[in-house]
Structure formats: structure tokens, C-alpha cells
Design a protein around this motif. Structure first.
Motif, short mmCIF file in Angstrom:
data_model
loop_
_atom_site.label_atom_id
_atom_site.label_comp_id
_atom_site.label_asym_id
_atom_site.label_seq_id
_atom_site.Cartn_x
_atom_site.Cartn_y
_atom_site.Cartn_z
N LYS A 98 0.74 -1.15 -0.06
CA LYS A 98 -0.06 -0.07 -0.04
C LYS A 98 1.04 1.19 -0.16
CE LYS A 98 -4.07 2.21 0.23
NZ LYS A 98 -4.97 1.38 1.23
N ASP A 99 1.99 1.18 0.55
CA ASP A 99 2.95 2.52 0.74
C ASP A 99 3.50 2.61 -0.72
OD1 ASP A 99 2.90 2.74 3.53
OD2 ASP A 99 3.85 0.92 3.68
N LEU A 100 3.71 1.44 -1.39
CA LEU A 100 4.46 1.61 -2.72
C LEU A 100 3.45 1.96 -3.66
CD1 LEU A 100 6.38 0.75 -4.93
CD2 LEU A 100 5.53 -1.48 -5.10
N ILE A 101 2.31 1.42 -3.57
CA ILE A 101 1.13 2.22 -4.61
C ILE A 101 0.66 3.55 -4.37
CG2 ILE A 101 -0.78 1.24 -3.44
CD1 ILE A 101 -0.08 1.56 -7.36
N LEU A 102 0.66 3.98 -3.06
CA LEU A 102 0.55 5.41 -2.66
C LEU A 102 1.74 6.41 -3.31
CD1 LEU A 102 -1.02 5.31 0.92
CD2 LEU A 102 -2.16 5.75 -1.40
N THR A 103 2.85 5.80 -2.94
CA THR A 103 4.04 6.47 -3.83
C THR A 103 3.96 6.50 -5.19
OG1 THR A 103 5.51 5.57 -2.01
CG2 THR A 103 6.60 6.28 -4.12
N ILE A 104 3.59 5.55 -5.96
CA ILE A 104 3.16 5.48 -7.34
C ILE A 104 2.29 6.39 -7.90
CG2 ILE A 104 2.64 4.23 -9.26
CD1 ILE A 104 3.89 1.54 -8.03
N THR B 5 0.24 11.12 -9.94
CA THR B 5 -1.03 12.05 -9.73
C THR B 5 -2.34 11.27 -10.48
OG1 THR B 5 -1.10 13.03 -11.92
CG2 THR B 5 0.48 13.95 -10.50
N SER B 6 -3.20 11.84 -9.85
CA SER B 6 -4.75 11.05 -10.23
C SER B 6 -5.00 11.25 -11.41
CB SER B 6 -5.46 11.89 -9.13
OG SER B 6 -5.48 11.46 -7.76
N SER B 7 -4.41 12.03 -12.50
CA SER B 7 -4.93 12.00 -13.69
C SER B 7 -3.68 11.81 -14.53
CB SER B 7 -5.24 13.31 -14.07
OG SER B 7 -4.36 14.50 -13.80
N GLY B 8 -2.56 11.22 -14.00
CA GLY B 8 -1.31 11.01 -14.67
C GLY B 8 -1.32 9.87 -15.70
N ALA B 9 -2.37 9.04 -15.70
CA ALA B 9 -2.36 7.87 -16.44
C ALA B 9 -3.87 7.88 -17.32
CB ALA B 9 -2.17 6.45 -15.55
N SER B 10 -4.22 8.93 -17.59
CA SER B 10 -5.51 8.98 -18.11
C SER B 10 -5.76 8.26 -19.49
CB SER B 10 -6.06 10.40 -18.44
OG SER B 10 -6.14 10.93 -17.32
N LEU C 220 1.02 8.41 3.54
CA LEU C 220 -0.24 8.80 3.89
C LEU C 220 -0.79 9.53 2.86
CD1 LEU C 220 -2.29 9.18 6.48
CD2 LEU C 220 -1.11 11.43 6.73
N ALA C 221 -2.21 9.21 2.34
CA ALA C 221 -2.68 9.89 1.42
C ALA C 221 -3.67 10.95 2.25
CB ALA C 221 -3.43 9.08 0.59
N LYS C 222 -3.69 12.12 2.07
CA LYS C 222 -4.36 13.04 2.80
C LYS C 222 -5.68 13.51 2.01
CE LYS C 222 -1.06 16.18 2.85
NZ LYS C 222 -0.63 17.18 3.09
N PRO C 223 -6.56 13.83 2.56
CA PRO C 223 -7.92 14.29 1.98
C PRO C 223 -7.82 15.47 1.01
CG PRO C 223 -8.55 14.15 4.21
CD PRO C 223 -6.86 14.20 4.25
N HIS C 224 -8.40 15.26 -0.22
CA HIS C 224 -9.52 14.49 -0.55
C HIS C 224 -9.36 13.73 -1.90
CE1 HIS C 224 -12.30 15.98 2.71
NE2 HIS C 224 -11.90 17.10 2.19
N ASN D 82 -2.75 12.83 -3.02
CA ASN D 82 -2.36 13.85 -2.01
C ASN D 82 -1.44 13.38 -0.80
OD1 ASN D 82 -2.08 16.42 -0.61
ND2 ASN D 82 -4.10 16.21 0.15
N VAL D 83 -0.44 12.83 -1.09
CA VAL D 83 0.55 11.90 -0.44
C VAL D 83 1.62 12.55 0.41
CG1 VAL D 83 -0.10 9.89 -1.60
CG2 VAL D 83 2.04 11.06 -2.28
N ILE D 84 2.14 12.07 1.45
CA ILE D 84 3.23 12.68 2.17
C ILE D 84 3.71 11.55 2.91
CG2 ILE D 84 1.93 13.29 4.04
CD1 ILE D 84 3.70 15.65 4.83
N PRO D 85 5.06 11.24 2.79
CA PRO D 85 5.84 10.11 3.90
C PRO D 85 5.33 10.60 5.33
CG PRO D 85 7.58 11.06 2.53
CD PRO D 85 6.18 12.04 2.14
N ILE D 86 5.04 9.56 6.14
CA ILE D 86 4.45 9.59 7.48
C ILE D 86 5.50 10.36 8.16
CG2 ILE D 86 3.62 8.33 9.48
CD1 ILE D 86 2.20 6.38 7.64
N GLU D 87 6.75 10.14 7.88
CA GLU D 87 7.80 10.66 8.66
C GLU D 87 8.04 12.04 8.57
OE1 GLU D 87 11.30 8.32 7.32
OE2 GLU D 87 10.96 9.43 5.32
N ASP D 88 7.27 12.67 7.49
CA ASP D 88 7.52 14.05 7.10
C ASP D 88 6.26 14.67 7.72
OD1 ASP D 88 9.78 13.81 6.08
OD2 ASP D 88 9.23 13.82 4.02
N TYR D 89 5.14 14.15 8.22
CA TYR D 89 3.97 14.67 8.64
C TYR D 89 4.23 15.09 10.31
CZ TYR D 89 -1.03 15.82 8.93
OH TYR D 89 -2.31 16.16 9.04
#
Length: 425
Positions: free
Chosen positions: A177-183, A188-193, A274-278, A282-289
Motif C-alpha cells: 500500500k505504501d508502494l502504490i501510494l508512492t506511485i 498523480t490522479s490524472s497521470g495515467a488517463s 499517507l494520503a491526505k483528503p480528498h 495527496n500523499v506525504i511520507p508519514i515521517e514528514d508529517y
């Protein structure tokens, strides 16, 4: 004259009875299966007169799984389920899985329908999950699904392909799950349209982990994502489904195929995300939060992360412990077989003792239908694939996405925790 092809170019050339087609070509194909779930009632409602006159084109075409609102929460959802059962009986549908069997995508996997070389479409966007098994699979519209029931045919435009190279292996405390959130964060949410993702490498990933990756291809607006059929695939089919390699036909891209784009991901460098709303990107490494992030609810389940290995991860973290007082943890096993196995392994007892609520196998609170709907201003940390506004039933709530380990570790403290810090102890 032949030329090197991507997986999808080669696959749809073959399925359409043609040769050497390139991306952008429109083809007519006959899918092996059409997946539908609770929305089957709405789909057949579009073609009631035609069904009366002609029936369905092939009794083996539909894969119908009641899973979204299980058990029925209102008279309306109960009526939908009733209509589906009547349709199945009247038209002799061969592959029907009633409420309680689990999430449709997990059921399709377990029942051996997702075989290498198959073409599966579904009236659910996460139909792309079967790419983990070297299947061409993608979501389609309900109207397309209705037409397919009558004709058995569908047109598709061959998508361009993005190559995803995976090297190395995931470290302790880091998961698929961390890997796919990284990808997703990178593309981005439209990068593979309307693009297809080809996953290369990643031999260390299990089928469950590959399923997590392929499942979220659509969160980049992708048409689908696919892995090669390797020994891991063959072993799974033989051991879990008793299906030998003679019963399917694997297919893969040519080595020198041309791609729309190419990305490289070193699994050794992936960290808990971590993917933040919404939005899932909208991801960030947990260690950076750095701020304290408190949660009201924790959710473990869905077609993304409700499998046995996910429940095992959470149980090992929570064994002998209690979730934070004042918080809720909901666990939705992805299938009945997973629930039974988790019970026999003792995972369910551990989760219950820790304070978790176990739901029937199914989608649970993921879509905001029932069993875990959020209240205004509440925050949920979830293993699901989407954190859109209102996704879990309330537009005034917030959903964050993370791995099963992050969810379980955070549930102990009622706030966001880097799972590596907990696992070290």
C-alpha cells in the motif's frame, strides 16, 4: 510487417482476431466475463424489454456478486438484491455469489475466474484489480454492461502504456500500500488517463500485494494495470484454485515495445505513506508529517487491503493490546474464506480482544453505504483505495489512506503513527 508490442497491444490484437495493432486503434472484442455487483439491478432495468424478448447472450458471461450493501440496510437495497436473485434464476446465470461471499473482486480471484489471458470487464472501476493475474481487466459503464449482456460484444480503444519498473524489495514496516501510494503520488490522479500500466520486476511481491497495486491503477485514471504471469502466479492458481498452467494462456509485452512513458521505483527506498483528503495522490511520507493527527475511526478491509495477510499484519501488531479508548476500529474481511481462515489462525479473536468490530465479508464502510459511516468532522484512517469527500457517507468528514500496519499501529494510540517505530519495539 510485424513490430514489437506492449501487453495491451498484443492482447487486444489477439482478442479482436487481428495482428500488430497499435495504441489508438478501435477494436471490437468479446469479453470472457462481465462482472457486476449490487448495481446489477440497475443494469438489467435498462434493458427489461430486450431481456424478455432475447434473454442474455451467454449464461457463463456474467459474474454477479452481491457485496456492496451486505446485509441489506434498507428496503430499497433489499429489493435490489431480490431483483438480482430473480434475474439469476430466470436466466440461468452460472456464476452467482450471493451476499456473504465477500467483495466481488476478491471472490472473482478466489473462484478462479481471473485467469491469465482472460478479458474481464466490470461495472465497477476496480475491476482493474485482476491485472495482478496477467488479465486484461477494466471498468465499463452500466449502459455498456447492459449492451454486453445482450450482445456479448464491446468496443475498446487500445490504450497507450506506461511502463513501471520495480526493483529491490520492501523493508520491514513498509508494505504494498505504501508502494502504490508512492506511485500514485508520482504519477498523480490524472497521470495515467486512458493509459495502461505495465508492472515489470517486483518478483518479490505476492499475489495479494500485486492485487493492491493493480487495484489502484484506476486512482491514476488508468484504464488498468497488469503484471506478467510468473511462477508466483502459477503457484497461486495451482495451490489456491487447483488450476494448472494448461488451463490458461499467459501473454506479455515484447522486450523492445514502445511506451508512452516509463517510471522507475526502488522498493528499498519506499517508506510508509499517507494520503491526505480528498485525493489518493495527496500523499506525504508519514515521517514528514509533523503535526499530531488524531482519528475517530480506523478501517481495515476492502478489495485493496482486506486479505488474510492484511489481517495477519494487524493481528500481530494488536495482539495483547487495546485500541485507544474513544476510538473505533472496523475490520471487514474481503471474503468468507478469508474470514474463516483468519478465525482458524486466531487473527479474528486477537482483533476482537483488541476492541475491533468485525463486519460480514463485503465492502463494508468503504462506499459509505452502511456499517461505519462517519459523522461530520470525524476523521478516519483507512486501508481503502479512495478518500474522496463524502466517500464514507459524510461530506463533512475526512478520510486518510495508509497501509494495514499504519492503521493498526495508529489505532493503538488514536493518532497517526509511523509503523516502523512500533514494530521496532
Amino acid at each position: 510487417m510485424s513490430f514489437p508490442q506492449t501487453f495491451v497491444e498484443k492482447f487486444l490484437s489477439k482478442k479482436s482476431g487481428q495482428k500488430n495493432l497499435k495504441a489508438g486503434t478501435i477494436v471490437t472484442v468479446e469479453p470472457d466475463h462481465l462482472l457486476t455487483h449490487d448495481n446489477t439491478a440497475a443494469i438489467i432495468g435498462k434493458i427489461s424489454p430486450e431481456l424478455e424478448e432475447y434473454g442474455i447472450v451467454n449464461k457463463n458471461l456474467p459474474l454477479i456478486v452481491i457485496d456492496h450493501i451486505v446485509p441489506a440496510s434498507t428496503s430499497k437495497s433489499a429489493l435490489n438484491h431480490k431483483k438480482i436473485r430473480e434475474f439469476v434464476e430466470k436466466h440461468g446465470v452460472k456464476n452467482f455469489y450471493d451476499a456473504g461471499n465477500g467483495v466481488c473482486h476478491q471472490v472473482v480471484l478466489e473462484k478462479g475466474h481471473a485467469l491469465p489471458g482472460k478479458l474481464i470487464v466490470g461495472s465497477d472501476s476496480h475491476t482493474c484489480s485482476y491485472g495482478a493475474m496477467n488479465v486484461f481487466s477494466t471498468g465499463i459503464d452500466r449502459t455498456e454492461a447492459a449492451c454486453l449482456l445482450l450482445t456479448g460484444k464491446l468496443w475498446l480503444k487500445i490504450p497507450e502504456t506506461i511502463k513501471i519498473n520495480l526493483t529491490g524489495s520492501l523493508n520491514e514496516g513498509v508494505y504494498a500500500k505504501d508502494l502504490i501510494l508512492t506511485i500514485v503520488g508520482e504519477l498523480t490522479s490524472s497521470g495515467a488517463s486512458y493509459k495502461f500500466l505495465e508492472f515489470h520486476g517486483g518478483k518479490s511481491l505476492s499475489i495479494s500485494e500485486r492485487f493492491t497495486l493493480a487495484n489502484m491503477a484506476v486512482e491514476m485514471d488508468g484504464k488498468g494495470g497488469v503484471f506478467p504471469c510468473d511462477q508466483t502466479t502459477k503457484n497461486y492458481l495451482k495451490e489456491k484454485c487447483d488450476i494448472s498452467s494448461s488451463e490458461y494462456e499467459e501473454l506479455w509485452a515484447d522486450e523492445d515495445a514502445e511506451y508512452y512513458d516509463e517510471y522507475n521505483f526502488d522498493l528499498d527506498k519506499v517508506v510508509p505513506m499517507l494520503a491526505k483528503p480528498h485525493k489518493p495522490d495527496n500523499v506525504i511520507p508519514i515521517e514528514d508529517y509533523k503535526e499530531e493527527l488524531l482519528f475517530d475511526q480506523f478501517f481495515l478491509g476492502t478489495c485493496t487491503n482486506g486479505r488474510l495477510d492484511d489481517l495477519k499484519i494487524a493481528a500481530e501488531i494488536l495482539e495483547g493490546k487495546k485500541i485507544k479508548k474513544g476510538c473505533r476500529m472496523i475490520v471487514a474481511p474481503a471474503s468468507k474464506s478469508i474470514l474463516k481462515k483468519a478465525m482458524s489462525e486466531g487473527y479474528i479473536e486477537i482483533l476482537l480482544e483488541a476492541g475491533a468490530i468485525i463486519t460480514p465479508p463485503g465492502c463494508g464502510p468503504c462506499l459509505g453505504g452502511h456499517m461505519g459511516v462517519l459523522a461530520p468532522e470525524e476523521k478516519c484512517l483507512s486501508t481503502a483505495n479512495r478518500n474522496f469527500k463524502g466517500r464514507m457517507g459524510c461530506k463533512e468528514s475526512e478520510i486518510y489512506l495508509a497501509s494495514p500496519a499504519t492503521v493498526a499501529c495508529s489505532a493503538l494510540y488514536g493518532k497517526l503513527v509511523d509503523p516502523r517505530k512500533v514494530l521496532e519495539n
